[in-house]
Design a protein around this motif. Structure first.
Motif, PDB file in Angstrom:
ATOM      1  N   LEU A 159       0.824  -1.204   0.000  1.00  0.00           N
ATOM      2  CA  LEU A 159       0.000   0.000   0.000  1.00  0.00           C
ATOM      3  C   LEU A 159       0.865   1.263   0.000  1.00  0.00           C
ATOM      4  CD1 LEU A 159      -2.793  -0.987   2.568  1.00  0.00           C
ATOM      5  CD2 LEU A 159      -3.091  -0.613   0.113  1.00  0.00           C
ATOM      6  N   GLY A 160       1.881   1.281   0.872  1.00  0.00           N
ATOM      7  CA  GLY A 160       2.718   2.463   0.995  1.00  0.00           C
ATOM      8  C   GLY A 160       3.468   2.794  -0.283  1.00  0.00           C
ATOM      9  N   VAL A 161       4.150   1.805  -0.840  1.00  0.00           N
ATOM     10  CA  VAL A 161       4.948   2.044  -2.043  1.00  0.00           C
ATOM     11  C   VAL A 161       4.060   2.268  -3.257  1.00  0.00           C
ATOM     12  CG1 VAL A 161       6.774   1.131  -3.513  1.00  0.00           C
ATOM     13  CG2 VAL A 161       6.806   0.660  -1.057  1.00  0.00           C
ATOM     14  N   MET A 162       2.919   1.572  -3.313  1.00  0.00           N
ATOM     15  CA  MET A 162       2.004   1.738  -4.438  1.00  0.00           C
ATOM     16  C   MET A 162       1.453   3.167  -4.503  1.00  0.00           C
ATOM     17  SD  MET A 162      -1.552  -0.317  -5.292  1.00  0.00           S
ATOM     18  CE  MET A 162      -2.460   0.431  -3.923  1.00  0.00           C
ATOM     19  N   ASN A 163       1.057   3.711  -3.365  1.00  0.00           N
ATOM     20  CA  ASN A 163       0.524   5.069  -3.359  1.00  0.00           C
ATOM     21  C   ASN A 163       1.577   6.089  -3.807  1.00  0.00           C
ATOM     22  OD1 ASN A 163      -2.075   4.414  -2.505  1.00  0.00           O
ATOM     23  ND2 ASN A 163      -1.515   4.472  -0.350  1.00  0.00           N
ATOM     24  N   CYS A 164       2.805   5.911  -3.343  1.00  0.00           N
ATOM     25  CA  CYS A 164       3.887   6.834  -3.732  1.00  0.00           C
ATOM     26  C   CYS A 164       4.197   6.714  -5.220  1.00  0.00           C
ATOM     27  CB  CYS A 164       5.141   6.549  -2.907  1.00  0.00           C
ATOM     28  SG  CYS A 164       4.997   6.969  -1.150  1.00  0.00           S
ATOM     29  N   SER A 165       4.308   5.491  -5.720  1.00  0.00           N
ATOM     30  CA  SER A 165       4.651   5.302  -7.129  1.00  0.00           C
ATOM     31  C   SER A 165       3.530   5.790  -8.043  1.00  0.00           C
ATOM     32  CB  SER A 165       4.973   3.827  -7.411  1.00  0.00           C
ATOM     33  OG  SER A 165       3.858   3.000  -7.145  1.00  0.00           O
ATOM     34  N   TYR A 173       1.472   8.354  -7.496  1.00  0.00           N
ATOM     35  CA  TYR A 173       1.553   9.809  -7.576  1.00  0.00           C
ATOM     36  C   TYR A 173       2.780  10.261  -8.369  1.00  0.00           C
ATOM     37  CZ  TYR A 173      -2.274  10.635  -4.255  1.00  0.00           C
ATOM     38  OH  TYR A 173      -3.498  10.717  -3.651  1.00  0.00           O
ATOM     39  N   LEU A 174       3.899   9.550  -8.208  1.00  0.00           N
ATOM     40  CA  LEU A 174       5.107   9.903  -8.956  1.00  0.00           C
ATOM     41  C   LEU A 174       4.898   9.694 -10.456  1.00  0.00           C
ATOM     42  CD1 LEU A 174       7.772   8.394  -6.544  1.00  0.00           C
ATOM     43  CD2 LEU A 174       7.567  10.817  -7.161  1.00  0.00           C
ATOM     44  N   LEU A 182       1.891   9.780 -11.935  1.00  0.00           N
ATOM     45  CA  LEU A 182       0.863  10.735 -12.338  1.00  0.00           C
ATOM     46  C   LEU A 182       1.443  12.128 -12.532  1.00  0.00           C
ATOM     47  CD1 LEU A 182      -2.196  10.483 -12.811  1.00  0.00           C
ATOM     48  CD2 LEU A 182      -2.531  11.302 -10.478  1.00  0.00           C
ATOM     49  N   ASP A 183       2.528  12.422 -11.841  1.00  0.00           N
ATOM     50  CA  ASP A 183       3.171  13.721 -11.950  1.00  0.00           C
ATOM     51  C   ASP A 183       3.942  13.884 -13.257  1.00  0.00           C
ATOM     52  OD1 ASP A 183       3.902  16.278 -10.791  1.00  0.00           O
ATOM     53  OD2 ASP A 183       5.923  15.459 -10.510  1.00  0.00           O
ATOM     54  N   ARG A 184       4.263  12.778 -13.935  1.00  0.00           N
ATOM     55  CA  ARG A 184       5.110  12.838 -15.132  1.00  0.00           C
ATOM     56  C   ARG A 184       4.416  12.353 -16.402  1.00  0.00           C
ATOM     57  NH1 ARG A 184      10.712  13.066 -13.251  1.00  0.00           N
ATOM     58  NH2 ARG A 184      11.285  12.690 -15.417  1.00  0.00           N
ATOM     59  N   LEU A 185       3.360  11.556 -16.263  1.00  0.00           N
ATOM     60  CA  LEU A 185       2.714  10.946 -17.420  1.00  0.00           C
ATOM     61  C   LEU A 185       1.226  11.277 -17.452  1.00  0.00           C
ATOM     62  CD1 LEU A 185       4.230   7.335 -17.203  1.00  0.00           C
ATOM     63  CD2 LEU A 185       5.031   9.228 -18.635  1.00  0.00           C
ATOM     64  N   PRO A 186       0.608  11.203 -18.635  1.00  0.00           N
ATOM     65  CA  PRO A 186      -0.846  11.361 -18.714  1.00  0.00           C
ATOM     66  C   PRO A 186      -1.539  10.262 -17.904  1.00  0.00           C
ATOM     67  CG  PRO A 186       0.156  11.448 -20.896  1.00  0.00           C
ATOM     68  CD  PRO A 186       1.221  10.986 -19.962  1.00  0.00           C
ATOM     69  N   ILE A 187      -2.647  10.618 -17.277  1.00  0.00           N
ATOM     70  CA  ILE A 187      -3.340   9.633 -16.444  1.00  0.00           C
ATOM     71  C   ILE A 187      -3.851   8.468 -17.288  1.00  0.00           C
ATOM     72  CG2 ILE A 187      -5.598  10.745 -16.614  1.00  0.00           C
ATOM     73  CD1 ILE A 187      -5.977  10.041 -13.615  1.00  0.00           C
ATOM     74  N   SER A 188      -4.119   8.721 -18.588  1.00  0.00           N
ATOM     75  CA  SER A 188      -4.580   7.631 -19.449  1.00  0.00           C
ATOM     76  C   SER A 188      -3.511   6.557 -19.600  1.00  0.00           C
ATOM     77  CB  SER A 188      -4.969   8.172 -20.828  1.00  0.00           C
ATOM     78  OG  SER A 188      -3.868   8.809 -21.448  1.00  0.00           O
ATOM     79  N   LEU A 189      -2.246   6.967 -19.724  1.00  0.00           N
ATOM     80  CA  LEU A 189      -1.160   6.001 -19.855  1.00  0.00           C
ATOM     81  C   LEU A 189      -0.941   5.254 -18.547  1.00  0.00           C
ATOM     82  CD1 LEU A 189       1.148   4.680 -21.355  1.00  0.00           C
ATOM     83  CD2 LEU A 189       2.562   6.684 -20.867  1.00  0.00           C
ATOM     84  N   PRO A 233      11.419   7.765 -19.360  1.00  0.00           N
ATOM     85  CA  PRO A 233      11.710   6.464 -18.753  1.00  0.00           C
ATOM     86  C   PRO A 233      11.463   6.448 -17.249  1.00  0.00           C
ATOM     87  CG  PRO A 233      13.747   7.619 -19.317  1.00  0.00           C
ATOM     88  CD  PRO A 233      12.621   8.402 -19.918  1.00  0.00           C
ATOM     89  N   ILE A 234      11.697   7.577 -16.575  1.00  0.00           N
ATOM     90  CA  ILE A 234      11.455   7.608 -15.130  1.00  0.00           C
ATOM     91  C   ILE A 234       9.965   7.502 -14.835  1.00  0.00           C
ATOM     92  CG2 ILE A 234      11.690   9.003 -13.041  1.00  0.00           C
ATOM     93  CD1 ILE A 234      14.211  10.221 -14.222  1.00  0.00           C
ATOM     94  N   GLY A 235       9.166   8.232 -15.593  1.00  0.00           N
ATOM     95  CA  GLY A 235       7.725   8.146 -15.417  1.00  0.00           C
ATOM     96  C   GLY A 235       7.208   6.749 -15.697  1.00  0.00           C
ATOM     97  N   LEU A 236       7.748   6.118 -16.759  1.00  0.00           N
ATOM     98  CA  LEU A 236       7.335   4.755 -17.085  1.00  0.00           C
ATOM     99  C   LEU A 236       7.733   3.778 -15.985  1.00  0.00           C
ATOM    100  CD1 LEU A 236       8.175   4.594 -20.895  1.00  0.00           C
ATOM    101  CD2 LEU A 236       5.908   4.595 -19.840  1.00  0.00           C
TER     102      LEU A 236
END
Length: 291
Positions: free
Chosen positions: A88-94, A96-97, A99-106, A151-154
């Protein structure tokens, strides 16, 4: 695990169809991120993840008393709760990270890839395979899949997708304790998630403590994102096979489209409407397993 549910709560949890609980979860899964994105400029991405998890952990603590759950649980159950909390902890952080770099659709497309695999594991019939195929086609029409050169967003998006599969698998194991026991286990796992993220986003989250409206908004994100939907997921998971729950996750783009119409006045295109129809048809045609 001890049961959180009193007689009234237990009766409500079992009297309503699991699909109702999933529907409530699906709505709040999108309300939460809508609030969170607005707060990114003020508290940062990890600061928002920190506030979300801290809020949820503090809400669950007096209700589920996670310290007593760990004290009474056997070793395998403790390991399960620790694994679920870490997920849960790592999933929530990843999330948001990404979502900050990529379109939400991707991000949504990559996340759904993992749930397809979970659903395929429990197919077991030509009818369910056909239902899954129809739902996948409809989802792809809705989320407008795009690629990216970031690549970081992916990396964060694929990590989030992998952990979302872990959330489904581990969440179902926790839910086997029943409606109340599953929620108690969720509360204990959220306490673990809190310990994991405590040192990560604290500095970024500090501005919220000097701005009451910002703090209230962050609390709203935590409740909408990690309290209401996770409780509803447990109530649905306790009565749905894992593959059925994974397939129903294809309804999430549908709820996102409906929220866009109601809240943002974003009218869906004909392609969106076709996608919605295919997803609904696929989920309706799917026949859950007996176990």
């Amino acid at each position: 695990m001890p049961s959180l549910a009193g007689p009234a709560f237990g009766k409500l949890a079992t009297s309503l169809p699991p699909h109702v609980w999933f529907g409530v979860s699906a709505v709040f899964h999108y309300l939460g991120p809508a609030f969170a994105v607005l707060l990114f400029p003020h508290v940062g991405v990890l600061g928002m993840a920190w506030l979300r998890i801290v809020t949820a952990a503090l809400v669950f603590a007096p209700l589920t008393r996670p310290w007593t759950i760990f004290a009474r649980a056997d070793r395998p159950t403790r390991l399960l709760l620790v694994a679920f909390g870490a997920c849960l902890g790592v999933m929530n952080c990843s999330f948001y990270l990404a979502l900050d770099r990529l379109p939400i659709s991707l991000v949504a497309a990559i996340e759904f890839v993992g749930t397809i695999g979970v659903a395929l594991v429990g197919v077991r019939s030509p009818r369910n395979l056909a239902a899954l195929a129809v739902a996948v086609i409809g989802t792809l029409l809705l989320i407008d899949v795009k690629w990216s050169s970031d690549p970081i967003g992916l990396f964060w998006a694929f990590l989030n997708g992998a952990l979302f599969v872990g959330y489904i698998v581990l969440g179902h194991r926790v839910a086997r304790a029943g409606a109340g026991g599953g929620i108690a286990g969720l509360g204990a796992a959220m306490a673990v998630a809190l310990l994991i993220v405590l040192p990560i986003g604290f500095t970024d989250a500090l501005p919220a403590f000097s701005a009451p409206p910002l703090l209230i908004a962050a609390i709203g994100v935590g409740i909408c994102s990690s309290v209401i939907p996770y409780i509803c997921d447990q109530l649905a998971m306790s009565r749905l096979p894992r593959s059925s729950f994974a397939l129903m996750l294809s309804l999430l783009p549908v709820t996102a489209t409906l929220i866009g119409v109601i809240v943002l006045r974003q009218i869906p295109s004909s392609t969106d409407c076709l996608g919605i129809a295919l997803v609904v048809a696929g989920v309706a045609f799917h026949k859950p397993a007996n176990a």
